[in-house]
Design a protein around this motif. Sequence first.
Motif, mmCIF file in Angstrom:
data_model
loop_
_atom_site.group_PDB
_atom_site.id
_atom_site.type_symbol
_atom_site.label_atom_id
_atom_site.label_comp_id
_atom_site.label_asym_id
_atom_site.label_seq_id
_atom_site.Cartn_x
_atom_site.Cartn_y
_atom_site.Cartn_z
ATOM 1 N N ALA A 118 0.815 -1.202 0.000
ATOM 2 C CA ALA A 118 0.000 0.000 0.000
ATOM 3 C C ALA A 118 0.852 1.256 0.000
ATOM 4 O O ALA A 118 0.361 2.328 -0.254
ATOM 5 N N ARG A 119 2.135 1.126 0.359
ATOM 6 C CA ARG A 119 2.955 2.317 0.449
ATOM 7 C C ARG A 119 3.650 2.606 -0.872
ATOM 8 O O ARG A 119 3.576 1.834 -1.817
ATOM 9 N N ALA A 120 4.339 3.734 -0.867
ATOM 10 C CA ALA A 120 5.013 4.149 -2.085
ATOM 11 C C ALA A 120 5.857 3.013 -2.639
ATOM 12 O O ALA A 120 6.716 2.488 -1.957
ATOM 13 N N GLN A 121 5.587 2.648 -3.876
ATOM 14 C CA GLN A 121 6.235 1.505 -4.496
ATOM 15 C C GLN A 121 7.746 1.632 -4.535
ATOM 16 O O GLN A 121 8.467 0.708 -4.236
ATOM 17 N N ASP A 122 8.183 2.841 -4.851
ATOM 18 C CA ASP A 122 9.591 2.936 -5.204
ATOM 19 C C ASP A 122 10.463 3.554 -4.129
ATOM 20 O O ASP A 122 11.616 3.851 -4.363
ATOM 21 N N ALA A 123 9.908 3.778 -2.923
ATOM 22 C CA ALA A 123 10.724 4.381 -1.880
ATOM 23 C C ALA A 123 11.787 3.404 -1.392
ATOM 24 O O ALA A 123 11.559 2.208 -1.334
ATOM 25 N N ILE A 124 12.958 3.956 -1.075
ATOM 26 C CA ILE A 124 13.987 3.152 -0.428
ATOM 27 C C ILE A 124 13.692 3.192 1.061
ATOM 28 O O ILE A 124 13.447 4.265 1.625
ATOM 29 N N ARG A 125 13.695 2.014 1.681
ATOM 30 C CA ARG A 125 13.227 1.965 3.075
ATOM 31 C C ARG A 125 14.386 1.776 4.049
ATOM 32 O O ARG A 125 15.112 0.799 3.987
ATOM 33 N N VAL A 126 14.505 2.745 4.942
ATOM 34 C CA VAL A 126 15.548 2.687 5.967
ATOM 35 C C VAL A 126 14.891 2.346 7.305
ATOM 36 O O VAL A 126 14.038 3.086 7.786
ATOM 37 N N GLY A 127 15.249 1.225 7.867
ATOM 38 C CA GLY A 127 14.697 0.843 9.162
ATOM 39 C C GLY A 127 15.600 1.307 10.286
ATOM 40 O O GLY A 127 16.824 1.258 10.174
ATOM 41 N N THR A 128 14.994 1.803 11.386
ATOM 42 C CA THR A 128 15.821 2.164 12.543
ATOM 43 C C THR A 128 15.189 1.643 13.821
ATOM 44 O O THR A 128 13.976 1.560 13.939
ATOM 45 N N VAL A 129 16.050 1.255 14.751
ATOM 46 C CA VAL A 129 15.591 0.885 16.091
ATOM 47 C C VAL A 129 16.402 1.690 17.101
ATOM 48 O O VAL A 129 17.617 1.573 17.160
ATOM 49 N N LEU A 130 15.707 2.538 17.852
ATOM 50 C CA LEU A 130 16.367 3.401 18.837
ATOM 51 C C LEU A 130 15.506 3.501 20.093
ATOM 52 O O LEU A 130 14.286 3.401 20.028
ATOM 53 N N ASP A 131 16.162 3.724 21.243
ATOM 54 C CA ASP A 131 15.430 3.928 22.487
ATOM 55 C C ASP A 131 14.976 5.378 22.565
ATOM 56 O O ASP A 131 15.725 6.241 23.016
ATOM 57 N N VAL A 132 13.769 5.636 22.127
ATOM 58 C CA VAL A 132 13.256 6.999 22.183
ATOM 59 C C VAL A 132 12.543 7.229 23.514
ATOM 60 O O VAL A 132 12.242 8.339 23.909
ATOM 61 N N SER A 133 12.259 6.128 24.229
ATOM 62 C CA SER A 133 11.724 6.277 25.581
ATOM 63 C C SER A 133 12.469 5.301 26.481
ATOM 64 O O SER A 133 13.263 4.502 26.014
ATOM 65 N N GLY A 134 12.200 5.382 27.772
ATOM 66 C CA GLY A 134 12.926 4.527 28.707
ATOM 67 C C GLY A 134 14.195 5.194 29.183
ATOM 68 O O GLY A 134 14.483 6.341 28.820
ATOM 69 N N ILE A 135 15.003 4.475 29.967
ATOM 70 C CA ILE A 135 16.121 5.147 30.638
ATOM 71 C C ILE A 135 17.230 5.588 29.690
ATOM 72 O O ILE A 135 18.100 6.334 30.082
ATOM 73 N N PHE A 136 17.208 5.143 28.452
ATOM 74 C CA PHE A 136 18.268 5.566 27.535
ATOM 75 C C PHE A 136 17.787 6.590 26.516
ATOM 76 O O PHE A 136 18.429 6.827 25.507
ATOM 77 N N ASP A 137 16.627 7.179 26.787
ATOM 78 C CA ASP A 137 16.084 8.089 25.782
ATOM 79 C C ASP A 137 16.920 9.351 25.635
ATOM 80 O O ASP A 137 16.860 10.015 24.609
ATOM 81 N N ALA A 138 17.730 9.661 26.653
ATOM 82 C CA ALA A 138 18.602 10.827 26.506
ATOM 83 C C ALA A 138 19.589 10.591 25.370
ATOM 84 O O ALA A 138 20.030 11.524 24.708
ATOM 85 N N TYR A 139 19.936 9.332 25.143
ATOM 86 C CA TYR A 139 20.771 8.999 23.991
ATOM 87 C C TYR A 139 19.927 8.947 22.717
ATOM 88 O O TYR A 139 20.292 9.476 21.677
ATOM 89 N N GLY A 140 18.776 8.259 22.829
ATOM 90 C CA GLY A 140 18.010 7.886 21.634
ATOM 91 C C GLY A 140 17.234 9.018 20.995
ATOM 92 O O GLY A 140 17.161 9.096 19.766
ATOM 93 N N THR A 141 16.642 9.897 21.814
ATOM 94 C CA THR A 141 15.785 10.927 21.226
ATOM 95 C C THR A 141 16.555 11.851 20.273
ATOM 96 O O THR A 141 16.117 12.072 19.141
ATOM 97 N N PRO A 142 17.720 12.387 20.683
ATOM 98 C CA PRO A 142 18.478 13.207 19.723
ATOM 99 C C PRO A 142 18.911 12.406 18.489
ATOM 100 O O PRO A 142 18.973 12.957 17.385
ATOM 101 N N MET A 143 19.188 11.098 18.669
ATOM 102 C CA MET A 143 19.554 10.286 17.510
ATOM 103 C C MET A 143 18.385 10.201 16.536
ATOM 104 O O MET A 143 18.558 10.251 15.316
ATOM 105 N N ASP A 144 17.190 10.075 17.111
ATOM 106 C CA ASP A 144 15.995 10.029 16.270
ATOM 107 C C ASP A 144 15.825 11.352 15.520
ATOM 108 O O ASP A 144 15.524 11.387 14.326
ATOM 109 N N MET A 145 16.068 12.470 16.233
ATOM 110 C CA MET A 145 15.971 13.781 15.579
ATOM 111 C C MET A 145 17.005 13.877 14.456
ATOM 112 O O MET A 145 16.711 14.366 13.354
ATOM 113 N N ALA A 146 18.211 13.383 14.741
ATOM 114 C CA ALA A 146 19.288 13.472 13.756
ATOM 115 C C ALA A 146 18.966 12.665 12.501
ATOM 116 O O ALA A 146 19.222 13.103 11.382
#
Lengths: 343, 288, 238, 406
Positions: D25-53
């Motif tokens: 259903a999604r854009a046929q031709d998009a290149i898909r980049v998967g990410t897994v980061l701790d945006v919540s929990g005790i490591f979110d101080a690391y993860g949230t800025p990484m997500d922003m970046a």
Amino acid sequence: MRHGTGRETAVIVIAGVVLALVMPLLIDTHVLTLIIAHGLLALSLGLIWGFGGVLCFGQAAFFGLGAYTFAIAGINLGESTVPVILAVLVPAAFALALGAMMFYGRLGDVYLAVITLVVTLILYRWINSTAGPDYVIGSARLGGYNGIPGFPILNVPGRPDLMIWGETLYHVAAATLLIVFVLVTWLLRSSFGRIAVGIRENEERVSLLGFDIRARKTILFAIGAAIAGLAGALYATWAEVVTPSLFSLQQSAEIIIWCIVGGLGTRFGPILGASVLAYLKFSLGQQNLVDNMFVLGLVLVLFVLFLPRGLAPELARGWQRIAGVQRKPARRRRAPKAEAHDG
Amino acid sequence: MDLAVVILVEVLYAIASLVLISAGLAVVFGMMKVINLAHGEFMVLGGYATITAVGLGVNIFVAMLIIAPLVVGLFGLIVERLVFRHLYGRMIDTMLASWGLSLMMIGAFKMIFGNTTTGVSGPIPGFAVGNYQINGYNFFIIVVSVVLLLAILAVLRGTRAGLVARGAMQRADMASALGHSPDRIYMTTFAIGAALSGLAGAVLAPLVGLVPTAGAAFIAKAFITVIAGGPSLVAGLASAAASFGLVNQFFSFLVSPVVGDVALLVAAVVLLRLMPRGITSRFLRGKL
Amino acid sequence: MAETVLETDRLTMRFGGVVAVDTVSLTVRARELRCLIGPNGAGKSTCFKCLCGLLTPTDGRVFLRGQDTTGWEPHQIAALGVGIKMQVSSVMDGLSVHENIWMAARRHCDTDAARRKADEVIERLRLGAIARTALGRLAHGERQKVELGLVMAADPWLVLLDEPAAGMTAEEVERMGEIIREMTQSAAVVIVEHDMQFIRSLASTVTVFHRGRVLMEDHVDRVMADPVVRDVYLGKQA
Amino acid sequence: MTLNRRSFLASTAAATGALMMPAIARAQDAIRVGTVLDVSGIFDAYGTPMDMAQRLAVQEINDAGGLLDRPVELVSYDTQSDMALYTQYAQRLVRQDNVDVVHGGILSASREAIRQTLRRANTLYFYNVQYEGGVCDRNAFFNGVTPAQQAEVLVPWAMSRSGPRVYILAADYNYGQITARWLQKYIADNDGETVGVDFFPLDVADFGSTIARIQTESPDLVIAPLVGGAHLSFFRQWAAAGMNDRIPLASTTMGVGNEHKVLTPEEGNGMMVAYNYSQELDTPLNNAFKERWVAAYGDTDAIHEIAVSHYMGLHLWAEGVRAAGSVDRDAVIEAMEGGLSVEGPSGVMTIDPQTHHATLDVHLMEVRDQKMEVAESLSQRPPVDTQAVCNLTENPDDNTQYEIEF
């Protein structure tokens, strides 16, 4: 009675098989397998709490123990059949020892809760501090906070090269849950199960009838731990990693919440509770709108206040109203009795 | 010699912080036989109240000793009216509801304060004992917990409310026999317990970084201390905190803080196995 | 003379400084009906709890059919074939009458035999109409009766009853007396009781407790006539 | 199918519906980049800025016309600081979302949890965070500083400013354990002495007894690779005891999650660190980066070193795809192994073909008034620690994390 049990078994098996075939149309089998592992775990606590009156605050300890046993034995043996058996036996043996200590010590309800909670914490703390290279069992590094990744996943017995994963794992998991469910049904129909319910209702009376409640509670506790251990093994092969968070209080809390939401004193209730909440958690994990702890907590408070018997009895009642079937009323969760006065 | 003094201070500090952590829970448990599993989050709320107040320019001691207990006490009063008063007599249900509340509070903290560690700096400078430096704040905590214990003792001994409370601790129907409605006693007790939790959280906040999930670390220790203390409120609290604090620090110094924590937990299991109804069911019986 | 089924040898129970039971020696023979009476705090209930294992005596011994059972757990004593009913009605509230009685019978026979036994006891106690009802929904008198059923279903040779008639209507008390007499066909019955009317109707041997000691032991009629007993016990009641 | 699922859980459908939609259903031709980061929990101080970046990086790539004329789409999961969720979401990324590459993982524990899953699924993996070094895996690329790049220079510098007796306090998991061993090696190499090593699980927050224990050894320097929110209390308690005036502190992690901005200047001043990036770097590329960040998020508060390295990692991968002319795993690996290099806010970063690690700049810095002041910059340090044990050119099937041995 025997005849009734046979018919009930048939109904369960048919309903279970139908459910197992229909569910993948609604939810991805990968998620379903996790839900089944959680359902099995919920069933383990539902059995000892709902039918034996033993509220264990540390059911996660047996879950984690099962998962770690599976991983460690797998790394050492290179296949999964013996590890699965060990994943059932090790938590059961541990529960036997712990249960004997608690029940023969005549500990009251609150104290039971404290001991199980504390034992879980000890295991958690300990396993969490095993990151150093000295902590090895055979050839398996315990890994501390990291947990253990990369152990052999479930394989066809005797054929370590034939891995069970994906769709097949889902079917194996569904069959496992079904078999355990039937075994639990038989257990509850047996004299042992019925006396266990008697113990839940009135410990002193059952003991005055000449039954050794300490031994019976210990055995029931160990059976619950065995099921939790099996759930742990299933989880481990699904997640392909085991981490100390399996032992955490958070995990224990979730199991208790599943039982409350689903309905205590029923076999299906805890599984239902686990399914609904595990799915909810999985879905909530993918959004940032509302914190998922908040939702879980709210669900728990609302259920305790307004639906203390849980979903399953209510659904059953609704069904009865529709079908007009007359059955025994579901029992209310009992508050613990006042502790026996000591001398 | 200097080291001995340092160790003594650390041991006293460990005992004092256990007393602080457990006091709110002990009051609620002693009076109502209810284990409030949201106790840890009440403490965290106290911590956040302090940090917020300090951020608004309030003096840190005022924030810790007055604002935080008030805020958390009020919060306790509200949840008691909304939730717990419907559940009295259903002990397990009360425990579960408080657990639910604890999860909700963690979630709410995350949404409001974010998940980043926050904290305030200790208001008391460190000082030297011979060649060693000690955290001056340790003394503050020791003083606060001693004052707290004495205050509870004075209230129980010397006031009419204390008499009613002692009656209610013995038997729930005693209080109503004295002409007090149990409903109001429970409400007051819960609010006071919550205020004490808030105080503890506030006082510990400058020492320990505050995250929404920090409560979990407190509740287990508090739970164990209260149960192991047994039926007497003050004597139980003091004796259990002393035993566990000693064990904890002994192993912390000898091996590491982790082993210290595990030793505390093992001590709790052994103690409950030997004295299933807590220390004060065997020793110091009949004390407050 | 029939065999001795229950014997205590200088049984003593102290709580701190208080001696609740003081060197009590009792002998009860097979199929005997024995009532333990005395004013409040005389020690009869404490003595009773020592007999059924709920308390471990400080001193002295308890023998059941010659077996030294001092310090045994309640379930071990019950398992010997002793039926016990406590003062406060204690049943499994969430279970039905049939399930309750089945469980009592299940200790000494298999599932099916226990079911037949439960049917039989229900028949004897005329509980057929409520056999499938949960105990929690029954009236006090019915619950007491079911509890007797629990005792009967175990086929005991010794029955220990703590105030079986408490809180019952006159009619129910009468029926209770019949059931108890029926029990003595196969078992010795020891009853702790307050209700003198009821004790008289049972017309048994009576042991009078006073301040932890046995004051007198004789047939109920002679006990009632005794001036000392009247003084310490009945006098206060009247 | 979508309908069924929605009716099954109508209440959460609004929040999760988009994620449940089948891939077609999604854009046929998009290149898909998967990410897994701790945006919540005790490591979110690391993860949230990484997500922003990472959002900033993807936006930049798309603004420049995408990759291979296709748009880049981000599929992100929040792992909630729970190691168990990493494998869960990693499996989901490769099985259901069919992403072309996975970036992410913060703690070494999380990296090891997903690395095998991604390798088995033949999905390219980028781990863009400083770590303990030694991972040898042809399917993965690493652009964070490793001990040979960081600790090797930090240790002698910190020792030269304090003294030879060093006490180590490390987080108790693979990062801390291995880093502590590297530190011991470098201390010994510089004629110093390690007088104590203590490990702390990530939830330990009470360091009173530890601070007393350290004093019994009276070291000249304390090096503290401590991680996460609870460990932050160490620095606070250290200052509260008045220790920061007596024994200098160095760390390989402090500041990575912007801890120096949470601590007061009095608590943080004087701590010695070494990283690939500092906000205070006055280069045209860094200033431009900060401007773009401000345009997207308002201010620069959140930027920290691993957010930048995550940003750099995405650009490295994008460069690899451009060079390969394809998103195919093997083609991109080959292109990257051609010594690919990008320049960004933290300077030039070049992939070392032998180890799949990066050669990069390292700056020795001191915390001063909640800022990291650069004292000395060392340019283009190769990952010699990993090079010593790992050679993917000769042994492409290697799949081990080598650990330093004494």
